[in-house]
Enzyme design. Structure first.
Site, short mmCIF file in Angstrom:
data_model
loop_
_atom_site.label_atom_id
_atom_site.label_comp_id
_atom_site.label_asym_id
_atom_site.label_seq_id
_atom_site.Cartn_x
_atom_site.Cartn_y
_atom_site.Cartn_z
N HIS A 161 -11.19 -34.25 -7.85
CA HIS A 161 -12.06 -33.85 -9.34
C HIS A 161 -13.13 -33.85 -8.22
CE1 HIS A 161 -9.23 -35.24 -12.68
NE2 HIS A 161 -8.62 -34.25 -11.99
N ARG A 201 -4.03 9.25 1.51
CA ARG A 201 -5.63 8.48 1.31
C ARG A 201 -6.24 8.21 2.83
NH1 ARG A 201 -3.35 1.98 -0.05
NH2 ARG A 201 -4.78 1.20 1.14
N ASN A 249 -5.64 2.13 -5.24
CA ASN A 249 -5.66 2.24 -3.66
C ASN A 249 -4.73 4.36 -3.56
OD1 ASN A 249 -8.18 1.02 -4.13
ND2 ASN A 249 -6.68 -0.14 -1.67
N ASP A 250 -3.48 3.20 -3.72
CA ASP A 250 -2.23 3.98 -3.83
C ASP A 250 -1.18 4.51 -4.74
OD1 ASP A 250 -1.07 3.72 -0.79
OD2 ASP A 250 -0.18 1.75 -1.11
N ARG A 274 0.59 -11.99 -1.53
CA ARG A 274 1.56 -10.53 -1.71
C ARG A 274 2.12 -10.65 -0.29
NH1 ARG A 274 -1.07 -4.84 -1.72
NH2 ARG A 274 -1.53 -4.67 0.76
N GLU A 300 1.97 0.56 -8.05
CA GLU A 300 1.20 1.58 -7.04
C GLU A 300 1.47 2.52 -6.86
OE1 GLU A 300 -0.08 -0.86 -4.06
OE2 GLU A 300 1.76 -1.81 -3.14
N CYS A 322 -6.27 -4.15 -8.36
CA CYS A 322 -7.12 -4.26 -7.67
C CYS A 322 -6.96 -4.02 -6.61
CB CYS A 322 -6.06 -6.02 -6.81
SG CYS A 322 -4.39 -5.44 -6.47
N ARG A 361 -4.46 -10.68 1.04
CA ARG A 361 -3.09 -9.11 2.11
C ARG A 361 -2.49 -9.61 3.07
NH1 ARG A 361 -7.47 -5.58 0.57
NH2 ARG A 361 -6.37 -3.47 -0.80
C1 PEP Z 1 -3.83 -0.61 -3.36
O1 PEP Z 1 -2.84 0.10 -3.06
O2 PEP Z 1 -4.45 0.08 -4.58
C2 PEP Z 1 -3.94 -1.82 -3.30
C3 PEP Z 1 -4.84 -2.92 -3.43
O3 PEP Z 1 -3.30 -2.26 -1.76
P1 PEP Z 1 -3.72 -1.87 -0.18
O4 PEP Z 1 -4.79 -0.89 -0.45
O5 PEP Z 1 -3.31 -2.96 0.20
O6 PEP Z 1 -1.93 -0.95 -0.48
MG MG Z 2 -1.50 -0.29 -2.11
#
Ligand code: PEP
Ligand code: MG
Length: 553
Positions: A201, A475, A464-465, A344, A441, A512, A308
């Site tokens: 605590h 990307r 992102n993916d 992850r 994703e 994320c 990551r």
């Molecule tokens: C994504 O794909 O949005 C993600 C957060 O994973 P990374 O950028 O590590 O592929």
């Molecule tokens: Mg990704």
């Protein structure tokens, strides 16, 4: 306010450096105030029969007085530090435990003094918790010390809280939350203790109050004297006694930099991430390294939404062995405890750490993420075992990357069970309810998210993916950079569907991808019903500001 202790010129003494566990960030220097926790002191062990009624009454009065003390401090914390009040309520619960009262009264009736009865009953409970294999439970043992010291002080009408002077640094065996709150109000700069874990605590409170602290320094109360000049480095878990002029000036410079950094964040780190209408939005952090975690904490992140794990490969130059991984994951989980840490599984392949993998024509659509892991079950199992082992702090979550179908989830769950039974046999402890989730994703998992509901507790949208797969544009390929547009309406349309489906099913959903870190996207994402985003640590203040200014949700 008590007088500042006399300053003893440090140049007469040699510099000593002690190492402990960094529990709360910051670099401070000042004069030490050493508190020797004398829990009980001298007391009469036995009483005569005719003293029993008075002794019982003395005990009852001590309980009432202590309860009033706790109530007072809880009400201050509800107003000023709401996040802490539940911690303080635990003390009140221990104090008011009816079984404990009954056994203390029984002992008094057998002719023991109230001090003796309290000390032995609380000590017995403490020993019970100390024996727990679960580190979270064993750290709770110290709570019994805090409550019994409160009761013993009340029995003797002693002032319960220690008084310290402004700008001092407290050195103690252990510190109660009541003390911490008092120290904070007295502008004490920080504290170092002998006892305590990162999940204690005291550590949690010091982090939420931004009081620099280092814990677990062996026998420190006998190595520092009140009045010694000390430097406390909560970033690295270091306490320096009688620093030389050179060390002092080096640390002053670091401390100025730290203060400037904190000031640049304003008060945002401590403000609740809540819209004008009162909707709480969880802002957690995307983490690639341990340094990111420090920054995330300083910026007020509510846990790690994406760790990551593949970044360890760059750090170690190879996929680390199980023990090395356990150490890394545990350090990360402990740093953010009691907030969650979402690990992850390795997202290897495509543009990330693909060296040594067979060359593919189209790596983004090839063997990456979960596809790679299920082809290399040896590596995958090592990682799963490490994550399960690190979960014993009970704030770890496991997340899978690049999922396109339920079979990938089921195969992973089979491996998870295998790992758990191996670890059971080997006697390892872990969280049996380790939360399990997946990244959304790929369009396949996004459009058919219902199929995953019965297998997963949480989901995180990786825009992102997802963007590259929705818009069929790589990307990392600059030739199609104008097509790869994370703000494309179709991306938002699909996010809306995913969030709606999850909210309807009562499943945790976060986002994320980098999109969540753009202030221009915040209002739109919140309007879609999203209540959890995970972003890179430096972006947290800016996005929190947007959340706080949001008038729509
Ligand atoms: C994504 O794909 O949005 C993600 C957060 O994973 P990374 O950028 O590590 O592929
Ligand atoms: Mg990704």
């Amino acid at each position: 306010m008590p007088k500042a202790p006399l300053h003893i010129p440090h140049s007469q003494y040699s510099e000593y450096c002690f190492h402990g566990i960094p529990a709360s960030r910051g670099i401070v220097n000042g004069n030490a105030i050493v508190i020797h926790n004398d829990l009980i002191g001298d007391y009469q062990e036995h009483i005569s029969i005719d003293q029993i009624p008075d002794e019982l009454e003395r005990f009852s009065q001590a309980v009432i007085k202590s309860e009033q003390q706790f109530e007072h401090i809880i009400s201050i914390s509800r107003e000023q530090f709401p996040a802490m009040s539940h911690i303080l309520e635990t003390y009140s619960m221990i104090l008011m435990d009816a079984d404990m009262h009954e056994s203390i009264r029984k002992k008094i009736k057998e002719g023991y003094s109230a001090e003796n009865a309290i000390f032995h009953n609380f000590n017995a409970q403490k020993q019970f918790f100390l024996l727990a294999k679960d580190p979270i439970l064993s750290e709770r043992a110290v709570d019994f010390d805090h409550v019994s010291s409160q009761l013993l002080s009340a029995l003797r009408n002693k002032i319960i809280s220690h008084q310290v002077c402004e700008d001092s640094i407290v050195i103690a065996t252990s510190i109660t939350p009541t003390d911490i709150m008092t120290f904070k109000q007295q502008n004490c700069k920080g504290f170092a203790t002998e006892i305590g874990g990162i999940a204690s605590h005291a550590s949690i409170l010091s982090r939420s109050l931004s009081m620099t602290s280092v814990i677990g320094i062996n026998d420190i109360v006998h190595k520092v004297k009140t009045g010694d000049t000390i430097i406390l480095d909560g970033n690295n878990g270091i306490l320096i006694v009688n620093p030389t002029d050179e060390t002092l000036s080096q640390y002053r410079q670091r401390s100025i930099e730290e203060i400037q950094y904190r000031a640049s964040l304003g008060d945002l780190a401590h403000m609740e991430s809540k819209t004008e209408k009162g909707t709480h939005i969880c802002i957690s952090a995307n983490i690639d390294s341990l340094t990111d975690i420090d920054e995330a904490i300083a910026n007020g992140a509510q846990g790690i939404g994406l760790l990551r794990s593949e970044f360890q490969i760059a750090r170690y130059g190879r996929i680390p062995d199980e023990d090395t991984q356990v150490e890394w994951y545990s350090t990360c989980a402990k740093k953010v405890y009691p907030e969650f840490c979402t690990i992850r599984a390795f997202d290897i392949g495509s543009d990330k750490f693909a060296e040594g993998l067979p060359k593919e024509e189209n790596p983004a659509l090839g063997v990456r993420g979960i596809r790679f892991l299920l082809k290399r079950k040896d590596l995958f199992k090592t990682q799963l075992r490490a994550i399960i082992r690190a979960s014993k702090t009970k704030n770890v979550k496991l997340m899978l990357p690049m999922i396109t179908n339920v079979s990938e989830v089921l195969q992973t769950k089979e491996l998870l069970e295998e790992c758990k039974s191996e670890l059971d046999q080997e006697g390892f402890l872990y969280d049996p309810h380790l939360p399990f989730g997946i990244m959304i994703e790929t369009p396949a998992s996004a459009l058919d998210i219902e199929s995953f509901f019965e297998h997963c507790e949480f989901f995180s949208i990786g825009t992102n993916d997802l963007t590259q797969y929705i818009l069929a544009s790589d990307r990392i390929n600059e030739h199609v950079a104008d097509i790869y547009n994370i703000f494309h309406p179709v991306v938002f349309k699909l996010i809306g569907t995913i969030v709606k489906d999850c909210n309807k099913a009562g499943k945790d959903i976060s986002l994320c991808g980098e999109l969540a870190g753009f202030p221009d996207a915040t209002d739109r994402l919140l309007s879609l019903g999203l209540q959890h985003i995970s972003i890179s640590p430096p972006l947290i203040p800016g996005i929190k500001r947007k959340v706080i200014n949001n008038q729509i949700v």
